[in-house]
Write an enzyme that holds these catalytic residues in place. Structure first.
Site, mmCIF file in Angstrom:
data_model
loop_
_atom_site.group_PDB
_atom_site.id
_atom_site.type_symbol
_atom_site.label_atom_id
_atom_site.label_comp_id
_atom_site.label_asym_id
_atom_site.label_seq_id
_atom_site.Cartn_x
_atom_site.Cartn_y
_atom_site.Cartn_z
ATOM 1 N N ASP A 129 -5.659 4.562 -9.887
ATOM 2 C CA ASP A 129 -4.838 5.753 -9.633
ATOM 3 C C ASP A 129 -3.936 6.128 -10.801
ATOM 4 O OD1 ASP A 129 -5.680 6.729 -7.292
ATOM 5 O OD2 ASP A 129 -3.913 6.202 -6.117
ATOM 6 N N ALA B 267 0.821 -1.212 0.000
ATOM 7 C CA ALA B 267 0.000 0.000 0.000
ATOM 8 C C ALA B 267 0.853 1.260 0.000
ATOM 9 C CB ALA B 267 -0.940 -0.006 1.200
ATOM 10 N N ASP C 62 28.282 31.485 -23.438
ATOM 11 C CA ASP C 62 29.211 32.061 -24.399
ATOM 12 C C ASP C 62 28.531 33.276 -25.025
ATOM 13 O OD1 ASP C 62 31.412 32.396 -25.967
ATOM 14 O OD2 ASP C 62 30.896 30.839 -27.413
ATOM 15 N N ILE D 265 4.103 1.425 -1.108
ATOM 16 C CA ILE D 265 5.105 1.464 -2.176
ATOM 17 C C ILE D 265 4.483 2.147 -3.390
ATOM 18 C CG2 ILE D 265 6.414 0.092 -3.836
ATOM 19 C CD1 ILE D 265 6.877 -1.962 -1.669
ATOM 20 N N GLU E 53 4.077 2.234 -6.647
ATOM 21 C CA GLU E 53 4.378 1.501 -7.879
ATOM 22 C C GLU E 53 4.309 2.382 -9.118
ATOM 23 O OE1 GLU E 53 2.729 -1.447 -4.918
ATOM 24 O OE2 GLU E 53 2.156 0.532 -5.653
ATOM 25 N N ASN F 86 -2.702 6.363 -0.227
ATOM 26 C CA ASN F 86 -2.062 5.389 0.648
ATOM 27 C C ASN F 86 -2.617 5.468 2.064
ATOM 28 O OD1 ASN F 86 -0.503 4.489 -1.447
ATOM 29 N ND2 ASN F 86 1.362 5.562 -0.829
#
Length: 930
Positions: A754, A290, A336, A292, A294, A720
């Protein structure tokens, strides 16, 4: 035989001062050149005249590196967890995302690493050498020190060499020095200002602009100045971009958060809920999954790729995705001058005649320019003095400009930039250059040389008259002029006349402008003592008793759009430092004119920089500063010192001399039109229009990319929290409340519903005012306090309450809870977990809209302006409906059908979330405006 000692690091000056006899002796050669045997032995000993490639890692190591980053490892683990939890389909999907990203990153890196290969293309294929007393053509790879070779106008020069003979010989050294003006070369030693300034030396990688020469090769391959720059470029290690560092840090943080929460839930499941160890482990793995992210890697990659696409439309090609964000964090641009801030085209902007001064305007090349007197339109044909000056600039000229039939601004210059500027001047005035040249044929020419600093031509006016036309350095022409043209009348020149001209020249010099004196003399063939045959005229007899006409004043003009671009850099707190090979006066004049610095800026030349300690340089860099007449390794030193002070440095350039600094900089920016292949391949970004303003647009895109990544972080972190909240209820109730959300449903949110809205946030346009903010501080992080607060204590907390409430709402409808105990299985339980999942999805719909801006009102940018977000929202609703109503998916994801009451509950979720967030953003805007 010759020896090339390793401690013979820079013997250019020593070789330049040698007599020809000493030179032949040192290189064991003669005017007949090397023998074939000598050349073959040297070639075997020293090696071919090529630029060697730096050592590269094997391709398989580079390939594997893209699958072993912290985020990649985290995704491998996530896939393993999913498979271990018997969710094989999602585990495979996670690994597929990792493989796609790894292959894409490898391709990007493989396409970008070409800097050394391009150096090989810079050397010419063949060279005319003298061997065994005879001229022969050889492959330039076989040229060795001691070879005598010939050079003609237009030839690329194959080796560092000492000039033996030269006739009107000029060399374009801009690829090494950055200066746009061609340099006169001769056989006699004369040391000029700055690097590569010996008059009798030429260097590999430069181009012969005019004239002819013979030269003796003194260094080839990696021993040349060109080779030393290549070696310095190869020595640069690829640095980790700020975004890569920050993503690594973020991965560490999220990994520890996920693992810590997983361990805590594992322990709690055993001791509070009294779950079996195996079941507690699966439960803890679900919590780790949950937390992590991904979708982080694909979202970041896509956000960067979209930034690259948008930048390409604005004439900025980015070779590595991470460079997009790095540019957005830039605090200093080392730029330059020639070809970057200026147009790399000499242009006449003033004409000075005795008692008169003209301003030259007009951008076109053919008949659409004009000459103005006191800002009023003026016909040059009404001024005989001006007409005489323009005639001389046309006829005393060896340059042609070939204009495209389709576009008059698309031209090809054949000759020197200075003479090209004079031709352009004539065409602006409406003179038919070709017709004028045919009408007044040239009889003789005394070419320009660095001693006289003049060019003289003789022309046939009519049967009895010949005109001598001269252009060159003002002081030199004044010395050989005894008359002056004043309002159509020729009179004796006075000391006051000479002083007036010199005073005007001094004022122009302070503005960084170059004056070119113009004079003439008319010869009556019937009365003159000059020989009847022009071929018998001597230089001394010709260049005397001249009539001084005036001066043309020219400069390499700034790009028209540079003023606004520089101002935007200042508004964004980005410091611009000019680092150029041009002279100090010219550099400061341009820098002040375009607003890079004020007139109080300190100018440090290359010689001064060599004598400075690191501490002195650090002190100088804290104020307004300009670097002039700098060598390649000195540009590199400036970039390195700035980085040591904590700056994110962008370095621009177009020549070979810029390559080391381009590669060392956090982001190197090369000019696509005028840039050399070496500069382009060493750079991270190429400007297809050589427009400094494109850098500003790219900076805005870079800042936008970083902001979008933060928006994505906020979006996924708040989900999360809501994913973890049901498990917290499960634990604190000691199992009385069954798990409101299964592990499979958690992964459904992370990798299913998601994903597309999150990718849509990566395509969000720049928020208003993003370029009025200072660059992000190096100590700032993607996961900052503001994001943590909003994700956990605001968005996440609200979503957790709503999703948990949805779970109890369905249980109440089905069981009348709290009167009855909650079921831990069966249809009622599946309906409750389905409702929890659906509530999280609808909370994410509101979050997706809220995350589109940080403080700007959503209604100001338009609710439907980001089509990707809207399609993502539509997709997640459709996916949710499929999970709820398709029987097969119901079995896989443990879902059940919902009724109209549940859908009414869900539909009401997003609107209040958006309105409450709009109220919060308004409070923030009001606070910041005070």
């Amino acid at each position: 035989m010759i020896t090339m000692s390793t401690n013979e690091k820079d013997n250019t000056s020593l070789i330049a001062k040698m007599s020809v006899t000493q030179l032949y002796q040192k290189f064991d050669t003669s005017e007949k050149g090397l023998s074939s045997e000598q050349a073959n032995l040297l070639l075997e000993k020293i090696g071919k005249n090529t630029i060697q490639k730096g050592k590269r890692r094997p391709q398989w190591i580079i390939f594997l590196k893209n699958f072993t980053s912290l985020m990649a490892i985290l995704l491998w683990v996530s896939g393993f967890i999913a498979i271990f939890a018997q969710m094989i389909e999602l585990g495979i999907a996670i690994w597929a995302v990792n493989i796609i990203n790894g292959v894409f990153s490898f391709w990007q890196e493989h396409a970008a690493q070409k800097a050394t290969d391009s150096l090989l293309k810079m050397l010419p294929t063949y060279t005319q050498v003298i061997r065994n007393g005879e001229t022969e053509q050889i492959n330039s790879e076989n040229l060795v020190p001691g070879d005598i070779f010939t050079i003609q106008a237009g030839n690329s020069i194959s080796a560092d060499a000492r000039i033996l003979t030269a006739t009107s010989f000029q060399v374009d050294e801009s690829s090494l020095t950055g200066e746009s003006v061609q340099v006169s070369k001769k056989s006699e030693y004369q040391h000029g200002e700055g690097r590569f300034a010996e008059a009798n030396m030429v260097f590999a990688g430069t181009i012969a602009g005019s004239g002819t020469a013979t030269a003796l090769a003194v260094a080839t391959g990696m021993k040349t100045e060109f080779g030393k720059i290549a070696k310095l470029t190869q020595a640069q290690k690829t640095t980790t971009s700020p975004l890569q560092k920050e993503l690594n840090r973020l991965t560490h943080e999220l990994s520890w958060i996920a693992i810590t929460i997983g361990i805590a839930f594992f322990i709690a499941a055993i001791f509070f809920v009294h779950y079996p160890v195996a079941k507690s482990f699966i439960f803890a793995l679900g919590m780790i999954v949950a937390f992590i992210p991904e979708g982080l890697l694909p979202t970041v990659t896509l956000s960067l790729a979209q930034g690259v696409t948008r930048m390409a439309k604005k004439h900025a090609l980015v070779k590595e995705l991470n460079s997009v964000e790095t540019l957005g964090e830039t605090t200093v641009i080392c730029s330059d001058k020639t070809g970057t801030l200026t147009q790399n085209q000499m242009t006449v902007n003033h004409l000075w005649l005795p008692g008169k001064e003209y301003t030259v305007t007009g951008e076109g090349y053919v008949n659409n320019g004009k000459i103005e007197l006191n800002q009023q339109k003026f016909d040059y044909k009404n001024d005989s003095d001006l007409q005489q000056l323009l005639e001389i600039t046309v006829l005393n000229n060896n340059t042609k400009i070939e204009a495209s039939q389709k576009d008059s601004k698309n031209t090809k210059i054949i000759g020197t930039p200075t003479e090209a500027a004079l031709i352009v001047l004539a065409e602006k005035a409406g003179i038919n250059v070709d017709a004028e040249i045919k009408k007044v044929p040239r009889l003789k020419e005394f070419p320009f040389d660095s001693d006289r600093k003049r060019m003289t031509t003789v022309h046939q006016i009519d049967e009895n008259h010949r005109n001598i036309y001269v252009k060159g350095s003002l002081d030199g022409i004044l010395k050989i002029s005894d008359s002056i043209l004043d309002n159509g009348q020729v009179r004796s020149i006075t000391n006051e006349d000479r002083q007036n001209a010199l005073d005007a020249d001094e004022q122009y010099s302070k503005q960084g402008l170059r004056s070119l004196g113009i004079a003439y003399r008319t010869i009556n063939t019937k009365t003159s003592s000059m020989p009847a045959n022009v071929k018998d005229w001597t230089l001394d007899d010709t260049e005397q008793h001249l009539i001084f006409v005036g001066t043309t004043v020219m400069a390499d003009p700034p790009r028209p759009e540079i003023y606004e671009a520089i101002q935007k850099c200042h508004n964004a707190n980005i410091k611009v430092i000019m680092v150029t090979g041009d002279g100090a006066v010219t550099a400061k004049s341009i820098a002040v004119k375009i607003g890079v610095t004020s007139n109080d800026a300190r100018v440090i030349t290359g010689d001064e920089l060599s004598d400075m300690t690191d501490e002195q340089l650090i002190g100088a860099l804290k104020g307004e500063i300009i670097f002039a007449r700098v060598a390649p390794e000195q540009k590199y030193r400036v970039v390195t010192t700035l980085q040591s002070l904590g700056h994110v440095v962008a370095s621009t350039g177009d020549g070979v001399n810029d390559a080391p600094a381009l590669k060392k900089a956090d982001i190197g920016i090369a000019m696509g039109v005028t840039g050399t292949d070496v500069a382009k391949d060493a750079a991270d970004m190429i400007l297809t229009d050589d427009n400094f303003a494109s850098i500003v647009a790219a900076i805005e895109e870079g800042r936008t990319v970083y902001s979008n990544i933060q928006k994505f972080l906020l979006y996924i972190l708040n989900s999360n929290v809501s994913e973890a909240a049901p498990s917290v209820l499960f634990l604190f109730s000691q199992g009385l409340i069954p798990l409101p959300l299964t592990v499979m449903q958690i992964l459904t949110v992370d990798l299913g519903t998601d994903m597309l809205p999150a990718l849509g946030l990566g395509a969000e346009r720049s928020e208003p005012g993003i370029m009025d903010q200072p660059p992000r501080k190096r100590k700032a992080h993607l996961l900052n306090r503001s994001i943590i607060w909003k994700a956990f204590a605001w968005y996440g907390l609200v979503a957790s309450i709503i999703s948990s409430g949805a779970y109890f709402f369905v249980n109440h409808l089905n069981t009348g809870w709290p009167a009855k105990a909650l079921a831990a299985s069966g249809l009622d339980y599946r309906e409750a977990t389905t409702m929890t999942l659906a509530a999280i999805v609808f909370c994410q719909i509101g979050a997706a809209l809220n995350c589109r801006t940080q403080i700007t009102s959503l209604f100001k940018i338009g609710i439907f302006s980001n089509h990707r977000v809207m399609l993502g929202i539509l997709f997640e609703i459709c996916l949710l409906a499929m999970l709820i109503y398709i029987p097969f998916l119901q079995g896989v994801f443990n879902t059940a059908s919902l009724g109209w009451q549940e859908w009414l509950f869900l539909i009401c979720i997003p609107a209040p979330l958006v309105l409450v967030e709009e109220w919060r953003k308004k409070l923030v805007r009001n606070y910041l405006s005070k």
